[in-house]
Design an enzyme around this catalytic site. Structure first.
Site, PDB file in Angstrom:
ATOM      1  N   GLN A 165      -9.935  18.794   9.867  1.00  0.00           N
ATOM      2  CA  GLN A 165      -8.729  18.053  10.201  1.00  0.00           C
ATOM      3  C   GLN A 165      -9.025  16.558  10.305  1.00  0.00           C
ATOM      4  O   GLN A 165     -10.006  16.148  10.927  1.00  0.00           O
ATOM      5  CB  GLN A 165      -8.141  18.564  11.515  1.00  0.00           C
ATOM      6  CG  GLN A 165      -7.599  19.977  11.452  1.00  0.00           C
ATOM      7  CD  GLN A 165      -6.382  20.111  10.560  1.00  0.00           C
ATOM      8  OE1 GLN A 165      -5.688  19.141  10.260  1.00  0.00           O
ATOM      9  NE2 GLN A 165      -6.120  21.336  10.109  1.00  0.00           N
ATOM     10  N   CYS A 200       1.023   4.740   3.579  1.00  0.00           N
ATOM     11  CA  CYS A 200       1.886   5.032   4.737  1.00  0.00           C
ATOM     12  C   CYS A 200       3.349   4.921   4.336  1.00  0.00           C
ATOM     13  O   CYS A 200       3.704   4.142   3.452  1.00  0.00           O
ATOM     14  CB  CYS A 200       1.599   4.072   5.888  1.00  0.00           C
ATOM     15  SG  CYS A 200       0.018   4.338   6.700  1.00  0.00           S
ATOM     16  N   CYS A 230      -7.894  -0.625   7.647  1.00  0.00           N
ATOM     17  CA  CYS A 230      -6.737   0.276   7.662  1.00  0.00           C
ATOM     18  C   CYS A 230      -6.473   0.639   9.112  1.00  0.00           C
ATOM     19  O   CYS A 230      -7.318   1.280   9.751  1.00  0.00           O
ATOM     20  CB  CYS A 230      -7.020   1.524   6.833  1.00  0.00           C
ATOM     21  SG  CYS A 230      -5.755   2.805   6.996  1.00  0.00           S
ATOM     22  N   ASP A 250      -3.956  29.348   6.447  1.00  0.00           N
ATOM     23  CA  ASP A 250      -3.840  27.896   6.426  1.00  0.00           C
ATOM     24  C   ASP A 250      -4.005  27.428   4.987  1.00  0.00           C
ATOM     25  O   ASP A 250      -5.026  26.853   4.611  1.00  0.00           O
ATOM     26  CB  ASP A 250      -4.921  27.286   7.340  1.00  0.00           C
ATOM     27  CG  ASP A 250      -4.800  25.786   7.488  1.00  0.00           C
ATOM     28  OD1 ASP A 250      -3.823  25.204   6.969  1.00  0.00           O
ATOM     29  OD2 ASP A 250      -5.707  25.182   8.098  1.00  0.00           O
ATOM     30  N   CYS A 298       0.837  -1.185   0.000  1.00  0.00           N
ATOM     31  CA  CYS A 298       0.000   0.000   0.000  1.00  0.00           C
ATOM     32  C   CYS A 298       0.881   1.246   0.000  1.00  0.00           C
ATOM     33  O   CYS A 298       1.903   1.294   0.692  1.00  0.00           O
ATOM     34  CB  CYS A 298      -0.896  -0.022   1.235  1.00  0.00           C
ATOM     35  SG  CYS A 298      -1.824   1.502   1.506  1.00  0.00           S
ATOM     36  N   CYS A 325       0.897  22.154   6.115  1.00  0.00           N
ATOM     37  CA  CYS A 325       0.988  20.693   6.156  1.00  0.00           C
ATOM     38  C   CYS A 325       2.117  20.169   5.294  1.00  0.00           C
ATOM     39  O   CYS A 325       2.280  18.946   5.174  1.00  0.00           O
ATOM     40  CB  CYS A 325      -0.342  20.064   5.727  1.00  0.00           C
ATOM     41  SG  CYS A 325      -0.867  20.529   4.062  1.00  0.00           S
TER      42      CYS A 325
END
Length: 420
Positions: A249, A92, A166, A346, A89, A373
């Site tokens: 978020q 991650c 997940c 932001d 996957c 981010c």
């Protein structure tokens, strides 16, 4: 003239050097840089080259660890198993590292990006959010393979890796989604809101490319399958309503934490004016509105029409907050809005950019609070602000996306103050 090298499929023995932005580490082989995933600094690994365009670098995945580094663990997700090879996957990046090591790696990346792109030298600590590295994700978008099964895409690929669960997504969010089949080639969005309500929407396959009204409508069309399509959250002592698949978020502890830090940094004066740029459904505008009070003013700018409507509804009791729907760069450069004492922004992952930074700095607020981010985008924006006389005076970093390479930073810039 010699042909460009192509090492695709070749197995290399690599001594891994430092971590790099993007969820991989750096190694070198025969004079070329190799960006290798699923490894840690200081390790010796065997890696398979997955992409080589013939330049000064190529990309590879570790397939065997010969000398592991301290901090390596067995991945908690079976889809991150090294034995899967290229069928792992792609969601991650750091499943093979313990949580403390993940935060150290992210801190190193933030510090390196600030130095390389903005000339700012500072130590960085990435703080964890409550709840640990698993079961934190409340919003997820899944791809659908040709058999109608949902999953995540492999790294740098359109190939879908099907899944049953997940481990970074909140408990119970995916059971109903993975148990059924969907339209091949489409996408499925899942939101588990603050009241425990599950919202699921199916997005059909993308239509052929086009720029007409029909193409735009089809790209944005979705079918609500489960839930109301309207989510509810709680943060900063208020209740929030919003489009279930709009922006909020994804970490369930992030909104409260980030709003608290923004409130500390902004310190908007009572009776003053604050800008909340890329304001979403009004989270930061709420804390700014409390600070300026009824005699002050907060201007919230958001490009999403749905987000602006939700913000106006959420903050209807705060007459000092005014919402503006439109692109930030257009509103702050072409519309008449009052000069701010403080600006909170932001922006999306790409950052605010030259035009917005110029407009914000030209308004000469005493403080700018930048929520980011992506550390590279943050560094580029900070470098632009520095050219207008603003200096970084405080930086907070949070592991709001455990197991991935993403990290959230909140930076305070002040007019004329020395850099950290």
């Amino acid at each position: 003239m010699s042909a460009k090298p192509d090492w695709t499929g070749r197995r290399l023995l690599l001594d891994v050097d430092s971590v790099a932005h993007g969820g991989h580490c750096v190694a070198r082989h025969e004079g070329r840089v190799v960006f290798v995933r699923h490894t840690l600094p200081g390790e010796r690994v065997e890696a398979e080259v997955t992409e080589d365009r013939g330049g000064g670098f190529c990309r590879a995945d570790a397939v065997r660890v010969l000398e592991p580094a301290e901090g390596r663990v067995n991945p908690p997700c079976p889809l991150a198993d090294m034995a899967l090879g290229r069928n792992r996957c792609g969601g991650c990046d750091w499943q093979h590292a313990d949580h403390a090591t993940q935060r150290d790696l992210k801190a190193a990346v933030v510090a390196e990006q600030l130095w390389r792109l903005a000339g700012i030298e500072t130590s960085v600590t990435v703080r964890p959010l409550p709840g640990g590295p698993l079961r934190w994700r409340t919003r997820v978008r899944l791809a659908v393979d040709e058999r109608g099964h949902v999953g995540f895409r492999a790294h740098r690929s359109h190939r879908v890796v099907p899944l049953e669960d997940c481990p970074i997504t909140v408990e119970g969010a995916l059971e109903e989604v993975t148990a059924r089949t969907w339209t091949p080639g489409g996408e499925v969005a899942v939101t588990a809101d603050g009241r425990g309500q599950l919202h699921v929407a199916e997005y059909p396959p993308r239509p052929p490319s086009g720029k007409g009204p029909r193409a735009r409508r089809e790209r944005g069309r979705r079918d609500e399958v489960l839930g109301t399509g309207f989510a509810h959250e709680s943060a900063v002592g208020r209740e929030w309503g919003m489009d279930a698949h709009g922006f909020w978020q994804v970490h369930r502890a992030a909104a409260e934490c980030f709003a608290g830090v923004v409130e500390e940094m902004a310190a908007a004066p009572e009776g003053g004016c604050a800008w909340d740029l890329y304001g979403g459904v009004g989270l930061f505008a709420a804390v700014l509105g409390r600070q300026v009070g009824p005699s002050g003013e907060v201007v919230l700018v958001e490009s999403s029409a749905a987000g602006t409507r939700d913000a106006a509804s959420n903050l209807a009791d705060m007459q000092q907050v005014r919402t503006r729907a439109g692109r930030v760069e257009t509103v702050v450069t072409e519309e008449r809005i009052p000069s701010p004492d403080v600006v909170v922004l932001d922006p999306p992952r790409k950052g605010a950019g030259r035009e917005v930074v110029r407009a914000v700095a030209g308004a000469r607020p005493a403080r700018v609070v930048h929520v980011a981010c992506d550390p590279a985008a943050l560094a580029r924006d900070l470098d632009l602000f520095r050219g207008h006389g603003y200096r970084l005076t405080r930086l907070e970093a949070f592991d709001a996306f455990p197991m991935t390479h993403h990290v959230e930073c909140i930076a305070l810039l002040e007019d004329g103050e020395p850099t950290l």
